[in-house]
Design a protein around this motif. Sequence first.
Motif, mmCIF file in Angstrom:
data_model
loop_
_atom_site.group_PDB
_atom_site.id
_atom_site.type_symbol
_atom_site.label_atom_id
_atom_site.label_comp_id
_atom_site.label_asym_id
_atom_site.label_seq_id
_atom_site.Cartn_x
_atom_site.Cartn_y
_atom_site.Cartn_z
ATOM 1 N N PRO A 354 -4.184 -12.442 8.218
ATOM 2 C CA PRO A 354 -5.553 -12.957 8.283
ATOM 3 C C PRO A 354 -6.562 -11.810 8.354
ATOM 4 N N GLY A 355 -7.532 -11.810 7.448
ATOM 5 C CA GLY A 355 -8.575 -10.789 7.482
ATOM 6 C C GLY A 355 -8.239 -9.513 6.746
ATOM 7 N N ALA A 356 -7.081 -9.405 6.115
ATOM 8 C CA ALA A 356 -6.739 -8.173 5.380
ATOM 9 C C ALA A 356 -5.739 -8.479 4.273
ATOM 10 N N ARG A 357 -5.999 -7.862 3.127
ATOM 11 C CA ARG A 357 -5.142 -8.112 1.964
ATOM 12 C C ARG A 357 -5.106 -6.830 1.143
ATOM 13 N N LEU A 358 -3.913 -6.347 0.839
ATOM 14 C CA LEU A 358 -3.767 -5.144 0.019
ATOM 15 C C LEU A 358 -2.793 -5.429 -1.106
ATOM 16 N N SER A 359 -3.059 -4.825 -2.259
ATOM 17 C CA SER A 359 -2.088 -4.892 -3.347
ATOM 18 C C SER A 359 -1.450 -3.502 -3.448
ATOM 19 N N LEU A 360 -0.147 -3.412 -3.235
ATOM 20 C CA LEU A 360 0.517 -2.098 -3.162
ATOM 21 C C LEU A 360 1.639 -2.007 -4.181
ATOM 22 N N PRO A 361 1.840 -0.805 -4.734
ATOM 23 C CA PRO A 361 2.948 -0.639 -5.679
ATOM 24 C C PRO A 361 4.298 -0.631 -4.960
ATOM 25 N N VAL A 362 5.278 -1.257 -5.604
ATOM 26 C CA VAL A 362 6.646 -1.143 -5.096
ATOM 27 C C VAL A 362 7.206 0.168 -5.638
ATOM 28 N N ASN A 363 7.563 1.072 -4.748
ATOM 29 C CA ASN A 363 8.149 2.359 -5.152
ATOM 30 C C ASN A 363 9.049 2.832 -4.009
ATOM 31 N N PRO A 364 9.774 3.922 -4.199
ATOM 32 C CA PRO A 364 10.728 4.325 -3.153
ATOM 33 C C PRO A 364 10.056 4.527 -1.789
ATOM 34 N N ILE A 365 8.753 4.891 -1.810
ATOM 35 C CA ILE A 365 8.077 5.162 -0.528
ATOM 36 C C ILE A 365 7.793 3.855 0.217
ATOM 37 N N SER A 366 7.164 2.883 -0.490
ATOM 38 C CA SER A 366 6.856 1.607 0.179
ATOM 39 C C SER A 366 8.150 0.879 0.542
ATOM 40 N N THR A 367 9.134 0.919 -0.339
ATOM 41 C CA THR A 367 10.415 0.257 -0.052
ATOM 42 C C THR A 367 11.028 0.834 1.226
ATOM 43 N N TYR A 368 11.056 2.148 1.325
ATOM 44 C CA TYR A 368 11.682 2.788 2.494
ATOM 45 C C TYR A 368 10.892 2.496 3.766
ATOM 46 N N LEU A 369 9.558 2.589 3.676
ATOM 47 C CA LEU A 369 8.755 2.374 4.888
ATOM 48 C C LEU A 369 8.936 0.949 5.425
ATOM 49 N N PHE A 370 8.813 -0.059 4.561
ATOM 50 C CA PHE A 370 8.874 -1.431 5.074
ATOM 51 C C PHE A 370 10.257 -1.757 5.650
ATOM 52 N N ARG A 371 11.283 -1.074 5.154
ATOM 53 C CA ARG A 371 12.625 -1.288 5.704
ATOM 54 C C ARG A 371 12.792 -0.596 7.053
ATOM 55 N N LEU A 379 7.842 8.508 13.019
ATOM 56 C CA LEU A 379 7.419 8.989 11.699
ATOM 57 C C LEU A 379 8.278 10.163 11.240
ATOM 58 N N GLY A 380 8.711 10.993 12.206
ATOM 59 C CA GLY A 380 9.578 12.126 11.848
ATOM 60 C C GLY A 380 10.873 11.623 11.221
ATOM 61 N N ALA A 381 11.485 10.626 11.865
ATOM 62 C CA ALA A 381 12.761 10.088 11.361
ATOM 63 C C ALA A 381 12.547 9.400 10.004
ATOM 64 N N ILE A 382 11.435 8.710 9.858
ATOM 65 C CA ILE A 382 11.185 7.997 8.594
ATOM 66 C C ILE A 382 11.011 9.014 7.465
ATOM 67 N N LYS A 383 10.276 10.094 7.754
ATOM 68 C CA LYS A 383 10.075 11.118 6.709
ATOM 69 C C LYS A 383 11.404 11.745 6.304
ATOM 70 N N SER A 384 12.206 12.138 7.302
ATOM 71 C CA SER A 384 13.446 12.817 6.907
ATOM 72 C C SER A 384 14.384 11.839 6.211
ATOM 73 N N GLY A 385 14.383 10.574 6.628
ATOM 74 C CA GLY A 385 15.225 9.573 5.960
ATOM 75 C C GLY A 385 14.811 9.378 4.504
ATOM 76 N N LEU A 386 13.500 9.354 4.277
ATOM 77 C CA LEU A 386 12.985 9.164 2.912
ATOM 78 C C LEU A 386 13.395 10.335 2.018
ATOM 79 N N ILE A 387 13.275 11.547 2.577
ATOM 80 C CA ILE A 387 13.640 12.748 1.794
ATOM 81 C C ILE A 387 15.139 12.718 1.467
ATOM 82 N N ARG A 388 15.921 12.350 2.508
ATOM 83 C CA ARG A 388 17.380 12.279 2.291
ATOM 84 C C ARG A 388 17.706 11.277 1.184
ATOM 85 N N GLU A 389 17.057 10.100 1.271
ATOM 86 C CA GLU A 389 17.390 9.033 0.323
ATOM 87 C C GLU A 389 16.986 9.398 -1.109
ATOM 88 N N SER A 390 15.908 10.168 -1.256
ATOM 89 C CA SER A 390 15.451 10.473 -2.620
ATOM 90 C C SER A 390 16.325 11.563 -3.267
#
Length: 440
Positions: A354-371, A379-390
């Motif tokens: 309610p009160g906010a709406r965004l249209s975002l691209p599906v890409n490895p970054i958004s996929t990894y963050l939402f998971r 944030l440190g763990a999320i960054k290193s996980g993303l780098i590892r996964e890519s």
Amino acid sequence: MNRRGDNSDQVRAMYESLPYPARDPADEDRRLVRTSLDYLPKISHYGFAGRLHQRRPLRVLVAGGGTGDSLIFLAEQLRRVDAELVYLDMSEASTEIARKRAARRGLDNIRFSVGSIDRINPDEYGYFDFINCSGVLHHLPDPDAGLSALARVLADGGVIGLMVYARYGRTAVYQIQSLIDTLSDADEPLPARMDVAREALDALAPGHWWKRSEELHTDHKRYGDAGLADLFLNPIDRAYTVPELYDWLERCGLDLIDFADHRLAYDPASYVRDSTLAQRIAGLSRKQQQAAAELFSGTISKHTVYVKGRGSTASTARPSAEMIPVAAFELDQAKLVRDFNPSASGQNRTVEKPGARLSLPVNPISTYLFRSLDDRNDLGAIKSGLIRESSGQAPDHWLTDQLDALIELLVRADMLYLVDSHEVGNWLERTRPWPHPLNP
Ligand SMILES: C[S@@+](CC[C@H](N)C(=O)[O-])C[C@H]1O[C@@H](n2cnc3c(N)ncnc32)[C@H](O)[C@@H]1O
């Protein structure tokens, strides 16, 4: 025209006969009403630099608590935490409903008090780390006295979550109020005035402002008679523009931390694409930009804000490796994980609350963050996980820059809050009265 004057006895009488919002304590067995201003990770993010757990015992005041929506949500989150809640309202009927709701849930961390906000004082009540006052002060004969009284019981570094009516978005409401005042006397019994209100609404011309903007105002549909009375028949009702809101806070010794709902609506960039206009806007102060945004929107009907004492240390969390991103409870996280699935890569998906709406691209970054939004990963763990996964498919700094930008956007849209990792071990998992969708 706003209704003003000292009609506080009539305001009290209205809430005695029609407690707001209409609630049945038996409903506590089947659902928890969640109120946006009172979500602890959100409070921690906006006002306590993500470290709300350091305030112990946490003292919370719900001022003008009505039938208890905010109170119950806060008390549920604080059930297993060293905290004390105080509820205050001048309506005995509303207090009784709030008390019964708390009893139905077995909440014993609340002190109930019947009385007027402008009389609250530190000797009797002490100081509070967080004060909720939503939909109340615009019904006081002297809102300055009410807000100043709250400021006096605010602890050092404490925060007030405030909601007051916004003037332009309520244009149609004030036309209907004037119509009802023209057709009836203010001292006629409430049921007679309610009949006038209903008949007047039925008779409006098809193109009336109210019909064009009714979707902005849901109270009369959600809460029946109590909602209709609150919208049109309150004996005291005033509203604020953005500059009036700033001036009011300043008179009461308070500073705006930030808008807490519909945040993108207060950003002129949400409306202005033209570069010469954008250049003019860039030269304005923050307050002027938000004032312009309110006028670009035209439909903001409530201002919901977090405020702090003048010179207070209260501050908003900033991204850093040890901060945990926590999703707004209004986001459907399980759906986000489904929508931002790698098979949809390259497409855009809507993220909304309610009160906010965004249209975002599906890409490895958004996929990894939402998971990863499980209230545990920082944030440190999320960054290193993303780098590892890519696994080297993109440069590390590009991945982390993209992640930072996505997080900043979600925070700006009030979809993500940042809390210090110590919140987890200390209390975050104890404050969540419902299972986490990704971390049940
Ligand atoms: C519109 S209701 C909002 C209730 C609640 N804050 C919510 O958002 O659900 C306004 C409430 O403020 C209370 N109120 C109005 N003036 C007050 C005052 N001077 N002191 C204490 N309570 C007051 C009314 O009794 C009523 O319960």
